[in-house]
Motif scaffolding. Sequence first.
Motif: not given
Length: 296
Positions: A37-49, A70-76
């Motif tokens: 019953s606890i809402q856990v906030h998260y963000k997900v970005h990208g589609d790397g392997e 900023d560093y990992f967003k394009d490849n992971y």
Amino acid sequence: MKQILLALQIVTVFILSSCNTAENLDAVSSNYSTMDSIQVHYKVHGDGENTLVFVHGWGCDLKVWDNQFDYFKDNYRLVFIDLPGFGQSDKPQIEYTLDMFAKSVKTVIDELNINRTTLIGHSLGFPVCRQVGRQYPDININICNVDGVYLRFPKDSLAYVNYKHEMSGFVNLFQGKNYNQNVKAFVDQFIKVNTPEQAKEYILSTMTQTPQYVGSSTMTNLFLEKYWTEDITTIPTFSVYAQNEELAEDHVEYLKFLFPNTSYYEMDSVGHFLMMEKPLKFNRMLEEFILDNEID
């Protein structure tokens, strides 16, 4: 009909590309996973392997990882979690334990169907990641320990009593009417002469806003001896610490005893928030660890 299908494909591509072109972590949309019953906030970005899951420390939130986004967003594929009690996650009047925090991470991992990942934990986040590995051995993980908290209870009876007394005194700082004053003093120690202004503002504005019932319970449960048994794990681990005179003389040896499959590095001219203070250096080391320990 073909024209309709083509239009739908174009719209889909546009939507997917839009989801993966956020310029900063703030621009990434929020998600919520439900744990007891606890809402856990998260963000997900990208589609790397490779999927990287970031876990913050006491008094912080997922924004502490801005420079890593900023560093990992394009490849992971990147996942940033607000632990319960912090950030935009729910803050119920409950006990805040390592078991509960680990379960919240597992809940997000399950919702995203992740079965292999690198967990990156700062400070309190490190024992949370360790607890994930203990409680859920079915998940294939590596761990990056970023100036992580760990306790070592002495075996000598007198030293043990003294250690317990010191730990109790520290935990008591987060209880009672002087909580706000003591938290401010606790937070101030993380500000060094060369701490970047952005990091300083984040530390002072975020950590000091931790509700007392959350901060106190988290600290109380973190120092429970049951979490600090010397069970050895072969999980591949990278430990990076700030150079600190207060580190025990056998600090490295002890970490390698607990994590035989670990690599270790110390960064100079940084404080506890080293991933914010020297982000490029930290990010390059983390990426090297990821590439050297690709999960099957």
